[in-house]
Design a protein around this motif. Structure first.
Motif, PDB file in Angstrom:
ATOM      1  N   ASP A  93      34.204  12.341 108.905  1.00  0.00           N
ATOM      2  CA  ASP A  93      34.093  11.209 107.985  1.00  0.00           C
ATOM      3  C   ASP A  93      33.323  11.715 106.774  1.00  0.00           C
ATOM      4  O   ASP A  93      32.173  12.137 106.906  1.00  0.00           O
ATOM      5  CB  ASP A  93      33.336  10.057 108.664  1.00  0.00           C
ATOM      6  N   GLN A 218      21.816   3.597 113.131  1.00  0.00           N
ATOM      7  CA  GLN A 218      20.690   3.479 114.085  1.00  0.00           C
ATOM      8  C   GLN A 218      20.710   2.104 114.766  1.00  0.00           C
ATOM      9  O   GLN A 218      19.707   1.410 114.868  1.00  0.00           O
ATOM     10  CB  GLN A 218      19.353   3.778 113.365  1.00  0.00           C
ATOM     11  N   GLY A 253      30.556   4.420 112.436  1.00  0.00           N
ATOM     12  CA  GLY A 253      29.486   5.148 113.146  1.00  0.00           C
ATOM     13  C   GLY A 253      28.350   4.203 113.428  1.00  0.00           C
ATOM     14  O   GLY A 253      28.557   3.009 113.594  1.00  0.00           O
ATOM     15  N   PRO A 292      30.627   8.857 114.439  1.00  0.00           N
ATOM     16  CA  PRO A 292      29.215   9.053 114.758  1.00  0.00           C
ATOM     17  C   PRO A 292      28.620  10.192 113.932  1.00  0.00           C
ATOM     18  O   PRO A 292      29.288  11.200 113.678  1.00  0.00           O
ATOM     19  CB  PRO A 292      29.243   9.440 116.242  1.00  0.00           C
ATOM     20  N   GLY A 293      27.405  10.005 113.502  1.00  0.00           N
ATOM     21  CA  GLY A 293      26.676  11.076 112.823  1.00  0.00           C
ATOM     22  C   GLY A 293      25.418  11.364 113.609  1.00  0.00           C
ATOM     23  O   GLY A 293      25.345  12.303 114.402  1.00  0.00           O
TER      24      GLY A 293
HETATM   25  C1  LIG Z   1      26.616   6.937 107.461  1.00  0.00           C
HETATM   26  C2  LIG Z   1      27.943   6.551 107.955  1.00  0.00           C
HETATM   27  C3  LIG Z   1      28.338   6.903 109.255  1.00  0.00           C
HETATM   28  C4  LIG Z   1      27.433   7.583 110.236  1.00  0.00           C
HETATM   29  O1  LIG Z   1      26.344   6.807 110.602  1.00  0.00           O
HETATM   30  P1  LIG Z   1      25.420   7.276 111.826  1.00  0.00           P
HETATM   31  O2  LIG Z   1      24.396   6.239 111.913  1.00  0.00           O
HETATM   32  O3  LIG Z   1      24.848   8.606 111.438  1.00  0.00           O
HETATM   33  O4  LIG Z   1      26.275   7.364 113.023  1.00  0.00           O
HETATM   34  C5  LIG Z   1      29.619   6.602 109.642  1.00  0.00           C
HETATM   35  N1  LIG Z   1      30.483   5.963 108.807  1.00  0.00           N
HETATM   36  C6  LIG Z   1      30.134   5.605 107.557  1.00  0.00           C
HETATM   37  C7  LIG Z   1      31.115   4.919 106.700  1.00  0.00           C
HETATM   38  C8  LIG Z   1      28.855   5.890 107.096  1.00  0.00           C
HETATM   39  O5  LIG Z   1      28.499   5.498 105.857  1.00  0.00           O
END
Ligand SMILES: *Cc1c(COP(=O)(O)O)cnc(C)c1O
Length: 431
Positions: A93, A218, A253, A292-293
């Motif tokens: 992503d 989170q 995510g 997921p990040g």
């Molecule tokens: C930041 C973001 C994520 C990832 O978020 P996490 O909290 O790191 O899992 C996924 N999708 C979009 C569109 C985001 O802006």
């Protein structure tokens, strides 16, 4: 204090690859004291095994559902980490043309598994993504949809799109990282989505292929994910009844972790999260995308730092480290909590201190009034759970170079980013 009251390996090890061996902190078998001597500090240290383990947890729990894990590049965009995730079959992503270029350099074969999110896509970024034949554009406004159609026609391409809908679901998290309410800048209100899809169908160069949602970051509860996907499912059913061929559901995510000492069993939490999602989407016949990040990389990494000085100001004791807010901004930006451990656990008495960096800002702290084993000048310490939104948010504030990064593979460290030099830092400037 007896050695048995030094940080208990069991209390911290389970979701994290950082464990004590004979009183010395290690990362997946690599000795952190040796890493500091070899690579210097501040140093980001990541465990490849820990990242693999998290990916496997998700893949296992979603094995019965056609799915692609599109790792959110912004969490940690180091090329070697992207390459590792690409090898594990992940897509990505992205939120910028810069991140697209990172994917191209790390794993060009993964470009076909890229989804492109973000509220402010520019023409050059759209063109680069069209030319790369990415999987899906997550479109965040009607104006963007019109521009995308124009660019796709100009380049003789077809853009698969999902509208990122805003489901108006509240998720308990820090206000800066909550995105799923009507008042936020993200997405298109879900009530308007059907109408915008009608427009999308008419546009040349646009293939309305999915529906996308991302409610924030989170988020530790499962219910907001289930609730927003329930609304997405209804929309998919409506769109299909309008004749659209919706094949993708992008759940976004935001799946969270525990930063503190609370018990956290990531496998159990993933099982719960996946069960809720599988239930909501049961029988829908769509390819699930997840973004997921943090969940994949946060706990795989730590920031290793050396204590420069300690000092007493009135009643306050300060520990000044060589890492600062420019290396890890989460405490300053979100009041985020990071566990701090000494690299050598020798049973010293504990002490309450503010652990701060050298940057000229009162906000440059890692912890306030934190009880840790006493830290003295020259000691090494780690800030845990720094693998996500650590290095990727690093800045050059105070003209400080970026830290180096190492990835531990099978017990061996590999330098994946050398420490910057001042020449690197100043290279783009003109006199
Ligand atoms: C930041 C973001 C994520 C990832 O978020 P996490 O909290 O790191 O899992 C996924 N999708 C979009 C569109 C985001 O802006």
């Amino acid at each position: 204090m007896s050695p048995s009251t030094s940080p208990s390996p069991n209390a911290i090890s389970s979701p994290r690859p950082f464990t004590y061996a004979n009183g010395r902190l290690t990362c997946s078998g690599a000795d952190l004291t040796e890493l500091a001597e070899r690579f210097g500090t501040p140093l980001y240290v990541y465990s490849a095994d820990a990242i693999r383990e998290r990916v496997a947890m998700l893949q296992t729990e979603f094995s019965t559902v056609p799915h692609t894990i599109c790792y959110a590049v912004k969490a940690n965009s180091s090329l070697a980490i992207l390459k590792l995730l690409g090898e594990l079959g992940c897509g990505f992503d992205i939120v910028s043309g810069g991140e697209l270029e990172r994917v191209r350099r790390a794993d060009p074969a993964a470009l076909s598994r890229v989804v492109f999110s973000g509220v402010g896509k520019q023409i050059w970024e759209i063109d680069a993504a069209l030319n790369a034949d990415i999987l899906l554009f997550n479109v965040e406004s009607e104006a963007e949809l019109e521009l995308l159609a124009t660019r796709a026609q100009a380049l003789s391409k077809t853009a698969r799109i999902a509208l990122r809908v805003n489901p108006d679901v509240f998720a308990e998290t820090h206000p800066y990282i909550s995105t799923g309410l009507r008042e936020h800048k993200f997405g298109i209100a879900i009530e308007r989505a059907r109408e915008v899809y009608r427009r999308a169908v008419q546009l040349p160069g646009i293939d309305p292929a999915g529906v996308s949602v991302h409610i924030g970051s989170q988020i530790r509860a499962v219910e907001p994910f289930a609730e927003s996907l329930k609304r997405v499912r209804s929309l998919v059913e409506e769109l299909r009844s309008d004749g659209l061929k919706i094949r993708f559901v992008d759940g976004g995510g935001g799946f969270g972790i525990e930063y503190g000492t609370a018990a956290f069993d990531p496998a159990a939490r993933v099982a719960e999260y996946a069960a809720a999602i599988r239930m909501v989407l049961n029988g829908l016949d769509a390819h699930l995308l997840l973004e997921p990040g943090r969940f994949l990389v946060a706990q795989a990494g730590a920031l290793l730092t050396r204590v420069l000085y300690t000092k007493q100001n009135g009643t306050k004791h300060f520990v000044i480290t060589d890492a600062a807010m420019n290396d890890l901004i989460r405490p300053a930006l979100y009041h985020a909590h990071h566990e701090i451990l000494p690299v050598i656990a020798d049973g010293r008495p504990s002490q309450t201190a503010d652990i701060v960096g050298p940057v000229c800002e009162t906000g440059d702290f890692f912890a306030r009034d934190r009880l840790t084993p006493e830290l003295r000048s020259g000691d090494l310490a780690v800030l845990l759970d720094a693998g996500a939104y650590g290095m990727s948010l690093a800045s050059h504030y105070n003209t400080r170079v970026h830290p180096a990064e190492v990835l531990i593979e099978a017990g061996h460290p590999r330098l994946i980013r050398r420490r910057e030099t001042l020449d690197d830092l100043l290279a783009a400037e003109l006199l």
